[in-house]
Scaffold this active site. Structure first.
Site, PDB file in Angstrom:
ATOM      1  N   GLU A 147       0.866  -1.178   0.000  1.00  0.00           N
ATOM      2  CA  GLU A 147       0.000   0.000   0.000  1.00  0.00           C
ATOM      3  C   GLU A 147       0.901   1.226   0.000  1.00  0.00           C
ATOM      4  O   GLU A 147       1.917   1.235   0.701  1.00  0.00           O
ATOM      5  CB  GLU A 147      -0.830   0.103   1.303  1.00  0.00           C
ATOM      6  CG  GLU A 147      -1.890  -0.934   1.505  1.00  0.00           C
ATOM      7  CD  GLU A 147      -2.715  -0.716   2.788  1.00  0.00           C
ATOM      8  OE1 GLU A 147      -2.139  -0.351   3.834  1.00  0.00           O
ATOM      9  OE2 GLU A 147      -3.935  -0.908   2.720  1.00  0.00           O
ATOM     10  N   ILE A 148       0.546   2.218  -0.796  1.00  0.00           N
ATOM     11  CA  ILE A 148       1.133   3.550  -0.631  1.00  0.00           C
ATOM     12  C   ILE A 148      -0.070   4.435  -0.397  1.00  0.00           C
ATOM     13  O   ILE A 148      -0.954   4.523  -1.253  1.00  0.00           O
ATOM     14  CB  ILE A 148       1.930   4.001  -1.870  1.00  0.00           C
ATOM     15  CG1 ILE A 148       3.118   3.053  -2.106  1.00  0.00           C
ATOM     16  CG2 ILE A 148       2.421   5.445  -1.685  1.00  0.00           C
ATOM     17  CD1 ILE A 148       3.954   3.374  -3.349  1.00  0.00           C
TER      18      ILE A 148
END
Ligand code: GDP
Ligand code: MN
Length: 337
Positions: free
Chosen positions: A237-238
């Site tokens: 995830e960013i």
């Protein structure tokens, strides 16, 4: 759907690697985050080494490691040896991790036993449930993370297949994104039998949180009546922690948590995050990082957009990307573009 036809292009200005820049690059208020156990040291070090080589040695973003037990001296020494930026080792507060007192232990035990008998992956595990609840609603409340807005979630034993020659955090910030993913797939229904009902109840009581132009049609094939089980695989995830910290998600998480579903079922942080971001953000605030070649066993995302695999000098096989697998939700993602 056709490969590469609906992808947003990343403008060239993001491709200027700072090593080619005379001035110090601007950085986002961001950190690279890993939750790990001391026993994960070997595989954690490998993930750090790879992401450093492919990206962070040029940017030197700080790393944060979290654990519900204190990290060993060996873990800290080996990680510090491979990280280019600052490294912080944090402890997860007791109440962010362990099963709350108000959970009916008999009911929770029975649920674990049943899921284990049904051979559901991690179905019998209590620590896995703690981890999923922590990743859903607590990591961004850790004292160390209060200093940051953006995070990139990394796990032990993952692989990055391409050179990343731009700053994904700045890309997110400058384009008003809240959540970035590389792999999307179906969840096991047996782990979340009542999750969608709970979400629908929440929305009925709190319709003001639904974003205009949200991504409900990625989550649902019938306009929101039923959940098609599509979610973003959250081991990558960013994302923007301000979204998790905001009113909509805070209320949403508390509502889910109060049902005990993290323990009476086995709700994963991936469907919880994905549902929230698809309903409470605009669909164009979710970003598919096609150019980040990424592998978490057993699946690999390999860039599919024109020229991306070449540009990244990627080691993955572009014909074998999970995007083309029948179990991928890339078709639902493409549908809403
Ligand atoms: P999977 O990807 O769903 O198979 O789950 P993982 O076993 O990879 O766990 C997800 C993340 O949580 C990884 O970063 C693990 O290192 C971490 N993790 C899982 N269980 C625990 C735990 O009991 N304690 C700590 N500190 N980290 C954990
Ligand atoms: Mn994992």
């Amino acid at each position: 759907w056709s490969a590469g036809s609906t992808l947003e292009e990343i403008p060239d200005k993001y491709y200027i690697a700072p090593e080619h820049n005379v001035t110090q690059p601007r950085r986002a208020n961001a950190t690279i985050l890993m939750l790990a156990r001391n026993s994960d040291a070997d595989s954690a070090v490998k993930s750090v080494r790879e992401l450093e080589d492919k990206f962070n040695r040029k940017y030197k973003y700080p790393w944060v490691f979290l654990n519900e037990e204190p990290f060993s001296e060996e873990f800290k020494k080996r990680i510090s040896n491979v990280a280019s930026g600052e490294v912080h080792f944090g402890l997860v507060p007791h109440d962010h991790w362990f099963q709350p007192d108000w959970i009916d232990e008999e009911k929770a035990t029975a649920a674990r036993k049943k899921m284990e008998d049904d051979h559901i992956i991690y179905g019998g595990s209590l620590s896995y449930r703690n981890m999923c609840r922590f990743n859903s609603g607590f990591f961004y409340r850790n004292p160390i993370l209060q200093n940051y807005r953006w995070y990139w979630r990394v796990e032990p034993d993952v692989h990055f297949h391409c050179e990343i020659d731009y700053d994904p955090f700045l890309y997110m910030e400058e384009n008003d994104k809240v959540y970035g993913f590389t792999i999307t797939m179906y969840e096991y229904l047996a782990t979340i039998p009542t999750l969608w009902d709970t979400v629908q109840k929440f929305i009925k009581e709190n319709p003001q949180y639904l974003a205009p132009e949200n991504a409900v049609n990625y989550l649902s094939d019938d306009g929101g009546k039923s959940f098609n089980l599509c979610h973003f695989w959250s081991n990558f995830e960013i994302a923007d922690m301000n979204f998790w910290r905001g009113e909509a998600y805070s209320k949403f998480f508390d509502y889910l948590d109060a049902t005990g579903g993290f323990y009476y079922e086995r709700w994963g942080d991936a469907p919880v995050h994905s549902i929230a971001v698809s309903l409470f953000a605009r669909k164009n605030q979710i970003h598919f990082f096609d150019d980040i070649g990424y592998e978490h066993n057993p699946y690999t995302h390999c860039p599919r957009g024109a020229g991306k695999w070449e540009k990244g000098k990627c080691s993955c096989n572009p014909d074998r990307s999970f995007d083309y697998d029948g179990y991928s939700c890339m078709k639902q993602w493409d549908r809403i573009q």
